[in-house]
Design a protein around this motif. Structure first.
Motif, PDB file in Angstrom:
ATOM      1  N   THR A 134       0.857  -1.190   0.000  1.00 54.87           N
ATOM      2  CA  THR A 134       0.000   0.000   0.000  1.00 54.87           C
ATOM      3  C   THR A 134       0.891   1.238   0.000  1.00 54.87           C
ATOM      4  O   THR A 134       1.772   1.388   0.845  1.00 54.87           O
ATOM      5  CB  THR A 134      -0.918   0.016   1.229  1.00 54.87           C
ATOM      6  OG1 THR A 134      -1.757  -1.144   1.196  1.00 54.87           O
ATOM      7  CG2 THR A 134      -1.791   1.261   1.234  1.00 54.87           C
TER       8      THR A 134
ATOM      9  N   ARG B 116      -4.521   6.370  -3.186  1.00 57.93           N
ATOM     10  CA  ARG B 116      -4.039   5.070  -2.714  1.00 57.93           C
ATOM     11  C   ARG B 116      -3.574   4.245  -3.913  1.00 57.93           C
ATOM     12  O   ARG B 116      -4.273   4.127  -4.915  1.00 57.93           O
ATOM     13  CB  ARG B 116      -5.155   4.331  -1.983  1.00 57.93           C
ATOM     14  CG  ARG B 116      -4.768   2.949  -1.506  1.00 57.93           C
ATOM     15  CD  ARG B 116      -5.886   2.339  -0.693  1.00 57.93           C
ATOM     16  NE  ARG B 116      -5.510   1.038  -0.153  1.00 57.93           N
ATOM     17  CZ  ARG B 116      -6.009   0.549   0.966  1.00 57.93           C
ATOM     18  NH1 ARG B 116      -6.891   1.255   1.654  1.00 57.93           N
ATOM     19  NH2 ARG B 116      -5.642  -0.630   1.402  1.00 57.93           N
TER      20      ARG B 116
ATOM     21  N   GLU C 168      -1.462   0.462  -5.031  1.00 61.05           N
ATOM     22  CA  GLU C 168      -1.014  -0.882  -4.621  1.00 61.05           C
ATOM     23  C   GLU C 168       0.007  -1.342  -5.659  1.00 61.05           C
ATOM     24  O   GLU C 168      -0.348  -1.591  -6.813  1.00 61.05           O
ATOM     25  CB  GLU C 168      -2.191  -1.864  -4.553  1.00 61.05           C
ATOM     26  CG  GLU C 168      -3.316  -1.457  -3.615  1.00 61.05           C
ATOM     27  CD  GLU C 168      -2.994  -1.760  -2.158  1.00 61.05           C
ATOM     28  OE1 GLU C 168      -2.072  -2.571  -1.907  1.00 61.05           O
ATOM     29  OE2 GLU C 168      -3.664  -1.171  -1.278  1.00 61.05           O
ATOM     30  N   GLU C 169       1.273  -1.424  -5.270  1.00 61.40           N
ATOM     31  CA  GLU C 169       2.320  -1.751  -6.236  1.00 61.40           C
ATOM     32  C   GLU C 169       3.390  -2.622  -5.594  1.00 61.40           C
ATOM     33  O   GLU C 169       3.571  -2.611  -4.363  1.00 61.40           O
ATOM     34  CB  GLU C 169       2.975  -0.459  -6.767  1.00 61.40           C
ATOM     35  CG  GLU C 169       2.025   0.474  -7.500  1.00 61.40           C
ATOM     36  CD  GLU C 169       2.714   1.745  -7.983  1.00 61.40           C
ATOM     37  OE1 GLU C 169       3.958   1.822  -7.875  1.00 61.40           O
ATOM     38  OE2 GLU C 169       2.006   2.648  -8.466  1.00 61.40           O
TER      39      GLU C 169
ATOM     40  N   LEU D 140      -5.012   8.641   1.715  1.00 62.84           N
ATOM     41  CA  LEU D 140      -4.113   8.031   2.695  1.00 62.84           C
ATOM     42  C   LEU D 140      -3.164   9.084   3.250  1.00 62.84           C
ATOM     43  O   LEU D 140      -2.702   9.961   2.527  1.00 62.84           O
ATOM     44  CB  LEU D 140      -3.279   6.911   2.062  1.00 62.84           C
ATOM     45  CG  LEU D 140      -3.996   5.692   1.498  1.00 62.84           C
ATOM     46  CD1 LEU D 140      -2.963   4.690   0.979  1.00 62.84           C
ATOM     47  CD2 LEU D 140      -4.885   5.025   2.541  1.00 62.84           C
TER      48      LEU D 140
ATOM     49  N   ASP E 281      -5.967   5.394   6.692  1.00 66.17           N
ATOM     50  CA  ASP E 281      -6.991   5.479   5.660  1.00 66.17           C
ATOM     51  C   ASP E 281      -8.064   6.456   6.139  1.00 66.17           C
ATOM     52  O   ASP E 281      -8.782   6.182   7.096  1.00 66.17           O
ATOM     53  CB  ASP E 281      -7.603   4.099   5.404  1.00 66.17           C
ATOM     54  CG  ASP E 281      -8.560   4.094   4.214  1.00 66.17           C
ATOM     55  OD1 ASP E 281      -9.420   4.991   4.142  1.00 66.17           O
ATOM     56  OD2 ASP E 281      -8.460   3.191   3.367  1.00 66.17           O
TER      57      ASP E 281
ATOM     58  N   ILE F 137      -4.072   1.242   8.686  1.00 63.41           N
ATOM     59  CA  ILE F 137      -4.169  -0.008   7.916  1.00 63.41           C
ATOM     60  C   ILE F 137      -2.858  -0.766   7.991  1.00 63.41           C
ATOM     61  O   ILE F 137      -1.792  -0.180   8.122  1.00 63.41           O
ATOM     62  CB  ILE F 137      -4.542   0.263   6.443  1.00 63.41           C
ATOM     63  CG1 ILE F 137      -3.526   1.213   5.780  1.00 63.41           C
ATOM     64  CG2 ILE F 137      -5.930   0.854   6.357  1.00 63.41           C
ATOM     65  CD1 ILE F 137      -3.793   1.416   4.310  1.00 63.41           C
TER      66      ILE F 137
END
Length: 573
Positions: free
Chosen positions: A394, A407, A409-410, A557, A566, A573
């Motif tokens: 995240t 946000r 996701e990678e 975020l 979050d 988170i």
């Protein structure tokens, strides 16, 4: 002079039974009531405008080639973001025609509590800039924040005895409002008892929240980022403060909502603007120029920067060039370019040709504000971010020139099971270390949209709890930057290759300098030069962008001392 004698004095000058103290002859006067330009003299006595028409004065100024406008009002500003106290802040904004500001000392209050608020009041006493205070409503911003102070209604109430305290500042804890928490209800009740002025903060909230905020007595919002949001706020009876600061540049996206029917519900604010930007670009005078470029009539734009703000905040003697109003006047050659020629505060020349006429007296800083940075010795083990190869992480994605984040996701680069920053992937290490109570808490995360190639930057300006926040490409540089901040007692630092390239001490609550504003400007230039070494572009303000990555009331975020937060789910988170 007694009030009765002064009243007689002004009436006699108004009725031409005796000469006025000062008369601006043959001026083109901006009439913000009728949205018109009128020709005539402006007579001033005892700091008030006593007449418009044909007058004689003991002193007369030929204004035949000038427009006379009301003094400009910044509708919402955190003076602390300029990194200088109010008496030095005045030196920066007065040459731009700003004669009054609505200030929220939320930042220094989060560090130093009531002592911080009192300092801002004391430092703004007797200066040629009216600083009206809206009391901080959310210290800390949310219940789980690690701030230096906690303020309840009983802590704030005594300040309402001060004549320049006029209301309750931006209510940002929307959860506390919606859930009618006792602490928040106490603050709202207190403010409504003493004042009808309550500011809002509806960043990223659904339109229905305007119903909740209005029902709570809140009547403004400066977190509007689109024209549609602005229209919705106005429909609910709110004033919209169009913001253009150093980090949040919302003007271009919001100004389209303004038309001849609703313009009276809009005013201008800077919110957070660095000192160098104030000096070079201006304050709400910059808003006027932008508005004209977007097709707003110059007189309408001037009304938004003056009368609208005055009426919004109940400043009955400000915002217009008319009898009975304070002689806070701005002279310009041209309304569209709005380059300020001279500024008069209560009829006294205060600024001319881009400089203040009289330097403000230096103010002593209370000792309790000079020892606010309590940090541990940081080492690499405290900065480690666990990550496995091919694991989706995240990531906080910054949005240049906006306060919101996205946000992502990678997958990230790793080494030995830990995250490694990568310029190629645009991944930077982000940390926040608690600096008020010595808890040793350090939140860690990964940042994107912050195109740093090398080095690290760190600061104790981290809205709103103002813990140490830093971003960097190596632990070594992060550690060096944090150590420099600790040694200075707060401020800004840039490091690269294990060395400090530039630093700016801000020892007053870790937010403000104790030096003249010219020295702070020089320090900021050195910081700017050092930032070029890190590869960060000058298309946005890296330090101001960094400072808002710790504000967990603005989506999506953010980082706190406990990790990634979050905002929508209102949890870590």
């Amino acid at each position: 002079m007694t009030e009765k004698k002064e009243l007689k004095y002004k009436i006699r000058a108004a009725s031409k039974k005796e000469k006025a103290e000062l008369v601006f002859k043959n001026a083109r006067i901006v009439d913000v009531f009728n949205l018109d330009i009128i020709q005539g003299d402006v007579a001033v006595s005892a700091g008030k405008i006593v007449g418009i028409g044909d007058y004689e004065g003991h002193d007369e100024i030929d204004a035949s080639d000038k427009f006379i406008c009301p003094g400009l009002i910044d509708g919402h500003v955190h003076i602390e973001s300029s990194m200088v106290p109010p008496h030095e802040f005045a030196e920066a904004v007065l040459p731009h025609g700003v004669t009054a500001v609505i200030a929220d000392p939320h930042e220094i209050a989060n560090v130093s509590g009531v002592n911080g608020i009192q300092y801002m009041l004391d430092s703004s006493e007797g200066i040629p800039l009216d600083v009206f205070i809206m009391l901080p409503s959310c210290v800390p911003a949310t219940s789980f924040e690690h701030s230096g102070a906690r303020l309840e209604a009983e802590d704030l109430q005594p300040f309402f005895l001060h004549e320049r305290v006029i209301g309750l500042a931006e209510v940002m804890d929307y959860v506390a409002v919606s859930n009618t928490s006792d602490s928040m209800m106490d603050k709202l009740e207190m403010a409504l008892k003493h004042s009808s002025l309550l500011d809002g903060h509806m960043a990223g909230l659904p339109s229905d929240m305007a119903n909740v905020y209005r029902s709570a007595g809140i009547s403004t919002d400066h977190e509007v980022t689109t024209a549609q949001e602005a229209i919705q706020r106005v429909q609910r009876g709110m004033y919209v403060q169009i913001r253009q600061g150093s980090a949040a540049k919302d003007f271009n996206r919001v100004i389209g909502a303004v038309n001849q029917k609703n313009a009276r519900r809009f005013l201008f604010c800077t919110d957070d603007k660095h000192l160098d930007d104030l000096v070079k670009e201006g304050s709400v005078d910059h808003h006027i120029r932008l508005a004209v470029k977007h097709g707003i009539h110059p007189v309408t734009a001037i009304g938004m920067a003056t009368l609208n703000a005055a009426e919004c905040y109940g400043l009955k003697s400000k915002g217009a060039v008319a009898p009975g109003y304070d002689a806070d006047l701005v002279l310009v050659d041209d309304l569209s370019s709005f380059k300020v020629d001279s500024v008069y505060k209560r009829g006294v020349l205060t600024a001319a040709n881009g400089k203040t006429v009289k330097t403000a007296d230096r103010r002593k800083v209370p000792g309790m504000l000079l020892d606010s940075v309590v940090l541990p010795e940081i080492d690499s083990s405290m900065l480690a971010v666990r990550a496995d190869e091919n694991q989706l992480m995240t990531i906080i994605e910054a949005v240049p020139n906006q306060l919101i984040t996205r946000r992502a996701e990678e997958c990230v680069n790793t080494e030995g099971g830990f995250f490694v920053p990568s310029a190629d992937l645009g991944h930077v290490k982000l940390i926040m270390a608690e600096r008020h109570k010595g808890t040793g808490l350090i939140g860690k995360g990964i940042l994107k949209g912050f195109p740093m190639k090398r080095g690290a930057i760190a600061t104790t300006i981290a809205h709103d709890s103002h813990n140490l926040i830093a971003a960097g490409m190596s632990d070594e540089d992060l550690i060096h930057a944090a150590a420099a901040i600790k040694e200075m007692g707060g401020g800004l630092a840039v490091a690269a290759d294990g060395k400090i390239l530039a630093k700016l001490p801000l020892p007053v609550s870790g937010l403000l300098s104790d030096q003249p504003y010219e020295k702070v400007l020089d320090g900021l230039q050195k910081i700017h030069d050092a930032l070029a070494v890190t590869g960060l572009p000058d298309s946005f303000n890296p330090f101001l962008t960094l400072s808002f990555l710790g504000l967990p009331v603005i989506p999506e975020l953010k980082i706190t001392c406990e990790g990634i937060f979050d905002v929508a789910e209102f949890r870590h988170i």
